[in-house]
Design a protein around this motif. Structure first.
Motif, PDB file in Angstrom:
ATOM      1  N   GLY A 101       0.834  -1.196   0.000  1.00  0.00           N
ATOM      2  CA  GLY A 101       0.000   0.000   0.000  1.00  0.00           C
ATOM      3  C   GLY A 101       0.863   1.238   0.000  1.00  0.00           C
ATOM      4  N   VAL A 102       0.231   2.380   0.114  1.00  0.00           N
ATOM      5  CA  VAL A 102       0.930   3.655   0.159  1.00  0.00           C
ATOM      6  C   VAL A 102       0.413   4.437   1.344  1.00  0.00           C
ATOM      7  CG1 VAL A 102       1.365   5.823  -1.064  1.00  0.00           C
ATOM      8  CG2 VAL A 102       1.213   3.689  -2.347  1.00  0.00           C
ATOM      9  N   PRO A 125       2.372  14.286   6.236  1.00  0.00           N
ATOM     10  CA  PRO A 125       2.995  15.599   6.034  1.00  0.00           C
ATOM     11  C   PRO A 125       4.363  15.521   5.360  1.00  0.00           C
ATOM     12  CG  PRO A 125       2.181  15.388   8.285  1.00  0.00           C
ATOM     13  CD  PRO A 125       2.014  14.060   7.636  1.00  0.00           C
ATOM     14  N   GLY A 126       5.091  14.429   5.578  1.00  0.00           N
ATOM     15  CA  GLY A 126       6.420  14.283   4.978  1.00  0.00           C
ATOM     16  C   GLY A 126       6.403  13.694   3.581  1.00  0.00           C
ATOM     17  N   GLY A 127       5.214  13.446   3.027  1.00  0.00           N
ATOM     18  CA  GLY A 127       5.106  12.849   1.697  1.00  0.00           C
ATOM     19  C   GLY A 127       4.518  11.456   1.764  1.00  0.00           C
ATOM     20  N   CYS A 128       4.628  10.737   0.671  1.00  0.00           N
ATOM     21  CA  CYS A 128       4.065   9.389   0.579  1.00  0.00           C
ATOM     22  C   CYS A 128       5.193   8.365   0.543  1.00  0.00           C
ATOM     23  CB  CYS A 128       3.206   9.259  -0.672  1.00  0.00           C
ATOM     24  SG  CYS A 128       1.766  10.330  -0.672  1.00  0.00           S
ATOM     25  N   ARG A 129       4.910   7.177   1.077  1.00  0.00           N
ATOM     26  CA  ARG A 129       5.901   6.115   1.063  1.00  0.00           C
ATOM     27  C   ARG A 129       5.193   4.771   0.953  1.00  0.00           C
ATOM     28  NH1 ARG A 129       4.357   6.371   6.064  1.00  0.00           N
ATOM     29  NH2 ARG A 129       5.054   5.172   7.803  1.00  0.00           N
ATOM     30  N   PRO A 130       5.858   3.777   0.358  1.00  0.00           N
ATOM     31  CA  PRO A 130       5.261   2.448   0.288  1.00  0.00           C
ATOM     32  C   PRO A 130       5.277   1.790   1.660  1.00  0.00           C
ATOM     33  CG  PRO A 130       7.452   2.420  -0.668  1.00  0.00           C
ATOM     34  CD  PRO A 130       7.145   3.848  -0.315  1.00  0.00           C
ATOM     35  N   LEU A 131       4.268   0.966   1.928  1.00  0.00           N
ATOM     36  CA  LEU A 131       4.242   0.223   3.176  1.00  0.00           C
ATOM     37  C   LEU A 131       3.435  -1.041   3.020  1.00  0.00           C
ATOM     38  CD1 LEU A 131       1.229   1.072   4.708  1.00  0.00           C
ATOM     39  CD2 LEU A 131       2.527   3.160   4.859  1.00  0.00           C
TER      40      LEU A 131
END
Length: 95
Positions: free
Chosen positions: A17-18, A22-28
């Motif tokens: 998922g994504v 506030p710091g942006g988007c990242r995969p997880l």
């Protein structure tokens, strides 16, 4: 009756998922919502998923959008989506 391997996560228990903040988007990795992180589903749940796929295929054959079909059936689009994804028993879906 034995449980079956989850068709969504294929028994891994997580799905990609994504996450955005506030710091942006990242995969997880997220707990699989189909099997609720167990990696397996019951035969009954597998039947619901298969029946839901047939409901969706029938709707698409008739060239109806999810919203159009939901309106025709008198249910919310989110409820019809739940039937089509096997989250609700498709046998109880209005016709």
């Amino acid at each position: 009756m034995a449980d079956l391997t989850c068709p969504t996560c294929r028994g891994v228990r997580t799905v990609g998922g994504v996450g955005c903040g506030p710091g942006g988007c990242r995969p997880l990795l997220l707990k699989c919502s189909t099997c609720r992180g167990t990696g397996t589903i019951t035969a009954e749940r597998a039947d619901w998923i298969n029946a839901g796929e047939r409901l969706r295929a029938d709707r698409l054959t008739r060239d109806f959008s999810l919203r159009e079909e939901a309106t025709r059936l008198g249910v919310r689009a989110s409820v019809l989506s739940d039937y089509e994804h096997g989250h609700l028993n498709p046998a109880e879906c209005p016709r």
